[in-house]
Design a protein around this motif. Structure first.
Motif, PDB file in Angstrom:
ATOM      1  N   ARG A 218       0.847  -1.201   0.000  1.00  0.00           N
ATOM      2  CA  ARG A 218       0.000   0.000   0.000  1.00  0.00           C
ATOM      3  C   ARG A 218       0.880   1.248   0.000  1.00  0.00           C
ATOM      4  O   ARG A 218       2.005   1.206   0.526  1.00  0.00           O
ATOM      5  N   PRO A 219       0.389   2.350  -0.585  1.00  0.00           N
ATOM      6  CA  PRO A 219       1.198   3.573  -0.609  1.00  0.00           C
ATOM      7  C   PRO A 219       1.683   3.921   0.798  1.00  0.00           C
ATOM      8  O   PRO A 219       0.927   3.795   1.756  1.00  0.00           O
ATOM      9  N   GLY A 220       2.930   4.299   0.902  1.00  0.00           N
ATOM     10  CA  GLY A 220       3.489   4.675   2.204  1.00  0.00           C
ATOM     11  C   GLY A 220       4.148   3.510   2.907  1.00  0.00           C
ATOM     12  O   GLY A 220       5.003   3.703   3.774  1.00  0.00           O
ATOM     13  N   GLU A 221       3.793   2.283   2.560  1.00  0.00           N
ATOM     14  CA  GLU A 221       4.447   1.134   3.186  1.00  0.00           C
ATOM     15  C   GLU A 221       5.804   0.896   2.522  1.00  0.00           C
ATOM     16  O   GLU A 221       6.010   1.233   1.349  1.00  0.00           O
ATOM     17  N   ASP A 228       8.018   0.776  -6.992  1.00  0.00           N
ATOM     18  CA  ASP A 228       8.390   2.160  -7.299  1.00  0.00           C
ATOM     19  C   ASP A 228       9.823   2.221  -7.862  1.00  0.00           C
ATOM     20  O   ASP A 228      10.064   2.830  -8.906  1.00  0.00           O
ATOM     21  N   SER A 229      10.756   1.546  -7.170  1.00  0.00           N
ATOM     22  CA  SER A 229      12.158   1.594  -7.631  1.00  0.00           C
ATOM     23  C   SER A 229      12.301   0.841  -8.952  1.00  0.00           C
ATOM     24  O   SER A 229      13.057   1.233  -9.834  1.00  0.00           O
ATOM     25  N   ALA A 250       5.248   7.723 -19.684  1.00  0.00           N
ATOM     26  CA  ALA A 250       4.938   8.978 -18.978  1.00  0.00           C
ATOM     27  C   ALA A 250       3.515   8.939 -18.414  1.00  0.00           C
ATOM     28  O   ALA A 250       3.289   9.346 -17.266  1.00  0.00           O
ATOM     29  N   ALA A 251       2.570   8.424 -19.194  1.00  0.00           N
ATOM     30  CA  ALA A 251       1.174   8.375 -18.721  1.00  0.00           C
ATOM     31  C   ALA A 251       1.068   7.446 -17.514  1.00  0.00           C
ATOM     32  O   ALA A 251       0.389   7.745 -16.526  1.00  0.00           O
ATOM     33  N   PHE A 252       1.768   6.311 -17.597  1.00  0.00           N
ATOM     34  CA  PHE A 252       1.713   5.382 -16.467  1.00  0.00           C
ATOM     35  C   PHE A 252       2.369   5.991 -15.227  1.00  0.00           C
ATOM     36  O   PHE A 252       1.830   5.899 -14.119  1.00  0.00           O
ATOM     37  N   ALA A 257       2.237   8.104  -9.787  1.00  0.00           N
ATOM     38  CA  ALA A 257       2.455   9.176  -8.793  1.00  0.00           C
ATOM     39  C   ALA A 257       1.126   9.491  -8.082  1.00  0.00           C
ATOM     40  O   ALA A 257       1.091   9.677  -6.860  1.00  0.00           O
ATOM     41  N   ARG A 258       0.051   9.511  -8.846  1.00  0.00           N
ATOM     42  CA  ARG A 258      -1.268   9.795  -8.257  1.00  0.00           C
ATOM     43  C   ARG A 258      -1.655   8.682  -7.272  1.00  0.00           C
ATOM     44  O   ARG A 258      -2.071   8.931  -6.147  1.00  0.00           O
TER      45      ARG A 258
END
Ligand SMILES: C[S@@+](CC[C@H](N)C(=O)[O-])C[C@H]1O[C@@H](n2cnc3c(N)ncnc32)[C@H](O)[C@@H]1O
Length: 282
Positions: A218-221, A228-229, A250-252, A257-258
């Motif tokens: 989950r985001p933040g974990e 991400d990396s 770029a679109a992905f 990021a969102r």
């Protein structure tokens, strides 16, 4: 749009599909930290311990070897083999810095192991046979090097295509297709976990257990940093090589990021299997 090529991509970049630059080196370090507990559990299940000689095949810069070495002290050792001279050089320097003299690091092809028959008590392999064009040669080399009763423990991908960003987004589809096409052109197989039991049996090893390994990040974990990396290191490379359009990347990445700030999103990691196989005692 994905393009599968007939050229030999290794002609331009001889080392493995993700490269051996500083970006990949630090990504492997992060990846190991995120999966280190799982690796330790598999080693426990495999019975790796003091006095044993354990092969770390396709060891990379040695992050698993550094955790294995203390487990085998005082008499045991790790034989760490990777095809990348840069990774082996880095591993040797780091082993010295960490005071781990029981790591024997060698440059070599995992598909052409020449260890003496019966000379190792166990072997560890993670995220390597999915990249080698001849995984059966890796299995065969390990099998002949194991002593009777010795154990080959591995963590490999199976069903990679199911990795998903939830809720689903169509922007992810060309990215997954491009990753898989590039991987396959390099001679790899993102479904390798499914073929391993038969390969192990053909090499005379008995499969003791097969366990699924999958996580939700989950985001933040901490685990969110794994995909991400990966996207940051790998997607520009496959754009450069013509597998993915820059506009799709770029679109992905904009969507990624969102989602990284959206507490209702999660990432379903590519599934893996932990397999333990044993060489019969005779
Ligand atoms: C994803 S990394 C995994 C590194 C390490 N096993 C880990 O779990 O951190 C894949 C590694 O396999 C190595 N590799 C790929 N093909 C190889 C081959 N034929 N022989 C030896 N090493 C190989 C690469 O150089 C790279 O270090």
């Amino acid at each position: 749009m994905t393009q599968s090529t007939t050229r030999d991509p290794r002609a331009n970049r001889p080392e493995y599909v993700l490269g051996v630059g500083d970006d990949e080196l630090s990504r492997l370090g992060l990846q190991h930290r995120l999966w280190a507990d799982e690796a330790s559990g598999i080693w426990r299940e495999a019975g790796f311990g003091p006095g044993q000689t354990i092969l770390d095949v396709g060891c990379g810069p040695g992050f698993a070897s550094f955790d294995l070495a203390p487990l085998l002290e005082p008499e045991g050792r790790v034989i760490a083999i990777d095809e990348s001279p840069r990774y082996i050089e880095r591993l040797s320097a780091e082993a010295q810095r960490r005071g781990l003299p029981n790591i024997d690091a060698r440059v070599g092809d995992a598909q052409a192991l020449d260890l003496a028959p019966g000379s190792i008590d166990g072997a560890w392999e993670r995220w390597v046979m999915c990249f080698t064009p001849r995984p059966e040669a890796v299995v065969g080399g390990v099998a002949q090097a194991l002593r009777p009763g010795g154990v080959f423990a591995m963590q490999e991908y199976f069903n990679y295509r199911t990795l998903t960003l939830a809720p689903r987004t169509p922007l992810f589809e060309p990215v997954v297709a491009a990753i898989r096409a590039s991987w396959h052109d390099y001679g790899g197989d993102d479904d390798i976990g499914g073929s391993l039991p038969a390969m192990l049996r053909s090499a005379g090893l008995e499969v003791v257990s097969i366990r699924p390994l999958v996580r939700v990040a989950r985001p933040g974990e901490a685990m969110w940093r794994w995909p991400d990396s990966y996207f940051r290191v790998f997607l520009p490379k496959i754009v450069e090589e013509g597998y993915l359009k820059e506009s799709d990347r770029a679109a992905f990445m904009e969507e990624w990021a969102r989602r990284s700030a959206d507490p209702d999103s999660y990432f379903f990691t590519p599934p893996m299997v932990a397999i333990i196989a044993r060489k019969p005692r005779g």
